[in-house]
Structures are given as structure tokens and as C-alpha cells.
Design an enzyme around this catalytic site. Structure first.
Site, PDB file in Angstrom:
ATOM      1  N   VAL A 206       0.986  -1.245   0.062  1.00 31.76           N
ATOM      2  CA  VAL A 206      -0.081   0.083  -0.040  1.00 31.76           C
ATOM      3  C   VAL A 206       0.888   1.191  -0.002  1.00 31.76           C
ATOM      4  O   VAL A 206       1.823   1.437   0.959  1.00 31.76           O
ATOM      5  CB  VAL A 206      -0.975   0.041   1.219  1.00 31.76           C
ATOM      6  CG1 VAL A 206      -1.713   1.324   1.267  1.00 31.76           C
ATOM      7  CG2 VAL A 206      -1.928  -1.129   1.156  1.00 31.76           C
ATOM      8  N   GLY A 209       4.271   3.468  -4.387  1.00 33.45           N
ATOM      9  CA  GLY A 209       5.103   3.905  -5.505  1.00 33.45           C
ATOM     10  C   GLY A 209       5.033   3.411  -6.643  1.00 33.45           C
ATOM     11  O   GLY A 209       3.950   2.816  -7.320  1.00 33.45           O
ATOM     12  N   ASP A 230      -1.019   2.053  -5.290  1.00 30.31           N
ATOM     13  CA  ASP A 230      -0.898   3.524  -5.225  1.00 30.31           C
ATOM     14  C   ASP A 230      -1.853   4.354  -5.844  1.00 30.31           C
ATOM     15  O   ASP A 230      -2.836   3.643  -6.726  1.00 30.31           O
ATOM     16  CB  ASP A 230       0.560   3.960  -5.457  1.00 30.31           C
ATOM     17  CG  ASP A 230       1.080   5.135  -4.879  1.00 30.31           C
ATOM     18  OD1 ASP A 230       0.298   6.130  -4.486  1.00 30.31           O
ATOM     19  OD2 ASP A 230       2.193   4.831  -3.933  1.00 30.31           O
ATOM     20  N   LEU A 231      -1.796   5.496  -5.959  1.00 33.63           N
ATOM     21  CA  LEU A 231      -2.799   6.314  -6.747  1.00 33.63           C
ATOM     22  C   LEU A 231      -2.646   6.127  -8.308  1.00 33.63           C
ATOM     23  O   LEU A 231      -1.397   5.846  -8.606  1.00 33.63           O
ATOM     24  CB  LEU A 231      -2.501   7.986  -6.413  1.00 33.63           C
ATOM     25  CG  LEU A 231      -2.489   8.258  -4.948  1.00 33.63           C
ATOM     26  CD1 LEU A 231      -2.230   9.759  -4.746  1.00 33.63           C
ATOM     27  CD2 LEU A 231      -4.234   8.427  -4.754  1.00 33.63           C
ATOM     28  N   HIS A 268       3.520   6.873   9.035  1.00 40.33           N
ATOM     29  CA  HIS A 268       4.055   8.306   9.737  1.00 40.33           C
ATOM     30  C   HIS A 268       3.604   9.376   9.237  1.00 40.33           C
ATOM     31  O   HIS A 268       3.774  10.465   9.839  1.00 40.33           O
ATOM     32  CB  HIS A 268       5.644   7.772   9.966  1.00 40.33           C
ATOM     33  CG  HIS A 268       6.388   8.170   9.003  1.00 40.33           C
ATOM     34  ND1 HIS A 268       7.828   8.461   8.772  1.00 40.33           N
ATOM     35  CD2 HIS A 268       6.117   8.327   7.445  1.00 40.33           C
ATOM     36  CE1 HIS A 268       8.244   8.582   7.892  1.00 40.33           C
ATOM     37  NE2 HIS A 268       7.333   8.562   6.920  1.00 40.33           N
TER      38      HIS A 268
END
Length: 363
Positions: A206, A209, A230-231, A268
Site C-alpha cells: 500500500v 510508489g 498506489d494512486l 507516519h
């Protein structure tokens, strides 16, 4: 006897403490100069020049080999190298003719530009003005909160991930920084996780990249059927890898089903609220009895004295300046996230890298 004791001759304990406190503030005030010096030797490829010759070199030899330097100033470089030697980035020894010869150390091998395992691109990113300047707005967001934008937004008028699309040079540095750290961390994950991937048949990365990290895992464990998620605009530029399918989507909406979910340095960047959404979607995507989420992220130990403790605290300051709610999390923070998202247990595995491996299980 400590080096400074003679300086305190005739001083009271109060005067000694006052002087030591002053020295500490001077040191913290000026410590940015170490990073500036390190950036300059990376840009000049000093370590690569020495490495190319395979032996320590004199200042004149180094200067002769600096590319695109019409009139190099050896005296200025000597002052930078003095800093680098004191910080043990380079070694210094005297030749038979009395010249100082500069050699590589265990640290300078990590700033070589012409090698796969390097941290040079990440250091150039961290020292780029776009990346560094938001730190000057930290006190402002402490006063006002981030309802009117992060420190990064206040500095540039755009959030960080928007900025990568607006400034090609920053985007290049950002991508190169992510690639170099992915290589370093992926190697540590594969070495340190041992049998963790053996029983996994399908794995989703997830926020993967363009698939660099996942390709390293699949290369080491070719039995895994992997999805790089990814997107859509990110995976659209991803190269083909054997055993990997690129899938575009939004982790806040849904995540493809798999035996296990892998997330490296994703959570994070996000607030607790966002992380809860991501982890709930992860839980839906894995089997109830046998599934797991593999998180590669730092476990902050503020009172600790481990190898990466200070680096983790420094990264938390960077996240404070760059992200809305992003932070390095303590074990208690991670425990709270797992409880909120229905993960019954977790396991922290330390590896030889800045982050740890955090496994989360539904039961």
C-alpha cells in the site's frame, strides 16, 4: 581528566555550569553547519573522487578531479574538509612529503553518488530549501495550530505532495531520496524479517510508489503474487516487474484483498484519524484468521539511547513541519491505533535500519 577541566580552574560550580550551558547552546546553534558541509562534499562528489582512485588523496588531487569547476578554490575546500575530518566523514593522514591525504571512512561510503546503497540523494533532499525552510514556521503552527495549514503550506502556499508536482527539481530530489532509502530499508527488511514472508502467497504494498521496494521482496521470495497499490497517476509510470501487478486506487476508500498488507513509511505521514481509516481498510482486505499487516515504520523511544533514537526524534521534527498530523509514534501510540482498528495483537521486530517491522494481527 576531561579536556575542559583546566578551563574551570578557579571557577565555582555555578560558574562552571553556566559556561557549560552556554557551550551547549552555541553547539546546537551552529550544528546545521555540519549538514551544510556534508551537502557540499556530496555535490562536489568528493567521496566518489577518492573512491575512484582507491586510495587517500591530497587536496590538490581532489581539486583537479572536481567536474565543472573552472576555477576551484582549494583553500575553501580545505576548510570544509577540516569539518568533515573532525566529524569522521573523511580520514586524514600525513604523507611522506607532509601533505594531508584524505581517505574514506565507514560514514563516507554512505555518501557515494555512484553506487546503489547510498544516502546521498536523501541528504540532498533534506537540505533543499523547499524541504528545509518550513522548519522556520514551527513556532507559528504551535501558536495557531494547523487549521490554517501546515508549516510547509505557510512557507510555500502548497502542501508537500502538491509541491512535488509544481517544482520539477524538488520532485526529482524527492523521488531520488525515496528510492535510495527504499533500497537501504528493503535490504534490512528482507534480512531481518527472516521467515516472515515465507507463508505469504499474496501481498499488497500500500503506497508502494512505482514498485521498487516490492520488487526487492518478490525477488527474494518469488513465490509471492504481489500487487503494487498506489494512486492511479503514480502506478501509471511504474515499470513492469515479474510477479507484480500495478493497481491504482485510494487507500482511504479500499485496499485490494491479499494474505498480507505491506506498508513502508506510509502511516507516519498521516494523522491518527487518517491512520485509523487506512488500518480499517487493511483489516477488511486480509483473512480474519491468517492475515496480517506488515508495517515498516519507526517506533519512537524518546527516553532511549539506541542507535537510531536521535534520528527518530529528528524525523519527528521534520514531519511536524511537513505534514498535518504526521508523526513518529511510540509503542503506546501504535498500540492505541491497533486497538481502535480491531487488531487483537501486534509484534515489533527490530531490524538494522531506522524503522522497525510492526506486525498486526486480527486475532
Amino acid at each position: 581528566m576531561t579536556p575542559h577541566l583546566l578551563e574551570f580552574k578557579g571557577m565555582s560550580k555555578e560558574e562552571e555550569d553556566s559556561l557549560l550551558g552556554q557551550v551547549e547552546i552555541w553547539r546546537y546553534m551552529t550544528c546545521f553547519t555540519d549538514s551544510v558541509a556534508l551537502k557540499s562534499v556530496i555535490e562536489l562528489r568528493i567521496a566518489d573522487i577518492i573512491d575512484r582512485y582507491g586510495k587517500p588523496l591530497s587536496l590538490s588531487q581532489i581539486v583537479e578531479n572536481i567536474d565543472d569547476a573552472p576555477s576551484p578554490d582549494a583553500s575553501l575546500l580545505q576548510r570544509v574538509m577540516r569539518v568533515m575530518v573532525r566529524r569522521k566523514i573523511f580520514s586524514a593522514e600525513q604523507s611522506e612529503t607532509g601533505e594531508t591525504l584524505y581517505g574514506l571512512t565507514r560514514a563516507s561510503k554512505w555518501i557515494l553518488r555512484d553506487t546503489k546503497m547510498t544516502l546521498a540523494p536523501m541528504l540532498l533532499l533534506e537540505n533543499h530549501p523547499i524541504h528545509l525552510n518550513p522548519a522556520h514556521y514551527i513556532s507559528e503552527i504551535i501558536r495557531e495550530g494547523t487549521k490554517n495549514g501546515t508549516a510547509f503550506f505557510k512557507c510555500h502556499g502548497h502542501e508537500q505532495f502538491e509541491m512535488t508536482g509544481l517544482d520539477p527539481e524538488y520532485n526529482r530530489l524527492f523521488n531520488e531520496g525515496m528510492v535510495c532509502t527504499a533500497r537501504v530499508v528493503s535490504k534490512a527488511v528482507i534480512t531481518g524479517y527472516k521467515d516472515g514472508f515465507n507463508q505469504i502467497k499474496s501481498l499488497v504494498d500500500v503506497g508502494g510508489g512505482i514498485g521498487g521496494s516490492l520488487s526487492e521482496i518478490v525477488r527474494a521470495y518469488p513465490h509471492i503474487n504481489a500487487i503494487n497499490f498506489d494512486l492511479p497517476h503514480v502506478v501509471a509510470t511504474a515499470p513492469k516487474y515479474d510477479g507484480i501487478t500495478h493497481v491504482g486506487g485510494d487507500m482511504f476508500v479500499s485496499i485490494p484483498d491479499a494474505d498480507a498488507i505491506y506498508m513502508k513509511w506510509i502511516l507516519h505521514d498521516w494523522s491518527d484519524e487518517h491512520c485509523v481509516k487506512i488500518l480499517k481498510n487493511c483489516r477488511k482486505a486480509i483473512p480474519e484468521k491468517t492475515g496480517k499487516v506488515i508495517i515498516v515504520d519507526h517506533v519512537l523511544r524518546p527516553e532511549g539511547n539506541e542507535l537510531f533514537t536521535d534520528v527518530g526524534i529528528a524525523f519527528d521534527m521534520m514531519l511536524l513541519a511537513h505534514n498535518a498530523g504526521g508523526k513518529e509514534r511510540t509503542e503506546e501510540n501504535w498500540k492505541w491505533l491497533f486497538k481502535e482498528t480491531g487488531f487483537a495483537r501486534y509484534n515489533i521486530i527490530k531490524i538494522n535500519a531506522l524503522p522497525s517491522i510492526i506486525e498486526a494481527f486480527p486475532i
